[in-house]
Design an enzyme around this catalytic site. Structure first.
Site, PDB file in Angstrom:
ATOM      1  CG  MET A 409      54.949  33.675   0.542  1.00  0.00           C
ATOM      2  SD  MET A 409      54.226  35.332   1.325  1.00  0.00           S
ATOM      3  CE  MET A 409      54.814  35.012   2.947  1.00  0.00           C
ATOM      4  CB  CYS A 410      57.337  28.460   2.994  1.00  0.00           C
ATOM      5  SG  CYS A 410      59.235  28.453   3.466  1.00  0.00           S
ATOM      6  N   GLY A 411      57.045  29.462   5.461  1.00  0.00           N
ATOM      7  CA  GLY A 411      56.944  30.121   6.806  1.00  0.00           C
ATOM      8  C   GLY A 411      58.383  30.740   7.372  1.00  0.00           C
ATOM      9  N   GLY A 413      61.350  29.835   4.555  1.00  0.00           N
ATOM     10  CA  GLY A 413      62.405  30.070   3.694  1.00  0.00           C
ATOM     11  C   GLY A 413      62.710  28.713   2.961  1.00  0.00           C
ATOM     12  N   PRO A 438      55.459  35.117   6.555  1.00  0.00           N
ATOM     13  CG  PRO A 438      53.579  34.036   6.284  1.00  0.00           C
ATOM     14  CD  PRO A 438      54.995  33.716   6.436  1.00  0.00           C
TER      15      PRO A 438
END
Length: 453
Positions: A409-411, A413, A438
């Site tokens: 995961m990141c902010g 995708g 998140p």
């Protein structure tokens, strides 16, 4: 803006701004312009100007300077620090030197810290200062990083940065501040800040300028430094020696699937620039996902070695010129072409494809979570129990991660899909990507993020 006709030329992806100044006589000055000169040319043509002067505040680490290109193609006079020891024709300036721009004048101010030879340029109308091009010295709400020259000199240069910023604050409060590095720059600038300011506003609001103690300033500046792409180590020397002059706009030649397959067998890399969902649905095995967006150049330079042949896979609606220019402005000269016809042509020729699972927040918790955002982002709030490893570090550390199912995961995708593709290229399987970040996980679960590193 500050009593002068000034046009910011913002590169959102690199988080930088160049500036074009109408000198009032049909000529223009550009400051800290990159090799991608399309914006400068459009602005100049739109105002009926010729680009007569090109000034660089320092040896840039985050992009290839366009100054030499302008000298070769437009006859522009290049203005830069004599201490930079550039190996191409330029006017070398030292502290206090002035250049007559035909009415307006440009005064060099030595402001070392970001680099040793850094100059700020004070623009004057007669004896009246209009604004100062602060480059990588004073930023809006911050100061540029001091760890690019050499890690062991970070503190020494931070102390020089302290002195340079104090020198700039002696200018009148109404003098405009025009920095190069802004929000989104890895040269350090707070997010969501305005790109220009004034000396007075910075004295009132810049946290670093409110620290009167040098040691406190150094601790605050050095403590704020995050990671940066590895090409930052190469580009200052490229800019010092003089970037190669382009004979025309960079282009991507087309290659049929057989030619691409042969190149891959010889060690070439495939970079797929299509959106996340399209890459997830199907891609060439071993391809690295770097979606084409403003940050494309930075992640190309972070994830792909600069000395390997690179073939591009793009969607039919994506502009190849944007890809070629993004690579050129960070001196990635090994783009050998693009797959003609894209993924449909690859499949039609019998080429194998892979897919990567794109999952919703409900899958988080069923498998280990790998959060690949920057350290500051992770510390600000992450899924409880998530392992952290920055995307930029991942290519060299894939062997440290267990080969087990994982949700990356990141902010939003894009970076997570890049990480998943790097893991898959290294032989990892059962890699999934969270569609979102998140905030989406919080909304879906009603749970709280964990704060801290």
């Amino acid at each position: 803006m500050g009593g002068v006709d000034l046009i910011p030329l913002v590169d959102e992806g690199l988080g930088n701004a160049a500036y074009l100044v109408d000198l009032g006589d049909g000529r223009a000055l550009v400051v800290d312009v990159s090799l991608d000169l399309r914006g400068a040319w459009r602005a100049a043509r739109g105002h009926g100007l010729t680009l007569a002067f090109a000034a660089d505040t320092h040896l840039h680490a985050d992009f290839v300077s366009g100054a030499r290109q302008l000298a070769a193609t437009e006859g522009a006079r290049v203005l830069a620090s004599a201490e930079g020891h550039r190996e191409f024709a330029h006017t070398g300036l030292r502290d206090g030197d002035e250049v007559d721009l035909g009415g307006l004048r440009l005064r060099a101010l030595a402001t070392p810290g970001h680099t040793d030879e850094h100059l700020s340029f004070l623009l004057l109308d007669g004896s009246t200062p209009l604004g100062v091009f602060t480059g990588g010295s004073l930023l809006v709400g911050a100061a540029a990083r001091t760890d690019l020259v050499a890690p062991e000199r970070t503190e020494e240069l931070a102390r020089r940065q302290y002195a340079s910023l104090r020198r700039l604050t002696t200018l009148p409060d109404d003098v405009a501040v025009w920095p190069t590095h802004g929000a989104g720059s890895f040269c350090t600038a707070p997010p969501d800040t305005r790109r220009t300011s004034t000396i007075g506003r910075e004295k009132e609001t810049n946290p670093l300028l409110r620290l009167d103690d040098e040691d406190a300033f150094v601790a605050a500046l050095v403590g704020s430094l995050g990671s940066f792409p590895p090409y930052f180590h190469r580009l200052p020397e490229v800019n010092r020696r003089g970037p190669a002059v382009l004979g025309g706009a960079p282009e991507l030649s087309t290659m049929d699937p057989a030619a691409v397959r042969a190149l891959l067998a010889e060690g070439a890399w495939l970079v797929d620039v299509r959106p996340v969902a399209e890459f997830a649905a199907g891609h060439v095995p071993g391809a690295v996902s770097i979606p084409l967006r403003p940050a494309f150049a930075s992640w190309l330079g972070w994830l792909v070695p600069p000395d390997v042949p690179v073939v591009i896979v793009r969607g039919a609606d994506q502009d190849p010129a944007e890809i070629a220019w993004a690579a050129a402005k960070i001196a990635y000269t090994t783009l050998v072409g693009e797959l003609a016809g894209g993924l449909p042509a690859w499949r039609a020729a019998g080429g194998a494809t892979s897919s990567t699972a794109l999952v919703g927040p409900e899958r988080v918790g069923r498998a280990p979570v790998l959060d690949i955002r920057q350290a500051a982002e992770y510390a600000a709030g992450h899924v409880p129990g998530a392992r952290h490893l920055e995307l930029g570090e991942l290519p060299a550390r894939t062997g440290e991660l267990p080969r087990e199912p994982v949700v990356v995961m990141c902010g939003h995708g894009e970076r997570a899909m890049g990480a998943a593709s790097v893991l898959e290229r290294a032989g990892h399987r059962n890699v999934a990507v969270l569609a979102g970040g998140p905030a989406d996980w919080v909304r879906a679960t009603g749970r709280s993020l964990e704060v801290g590193g």
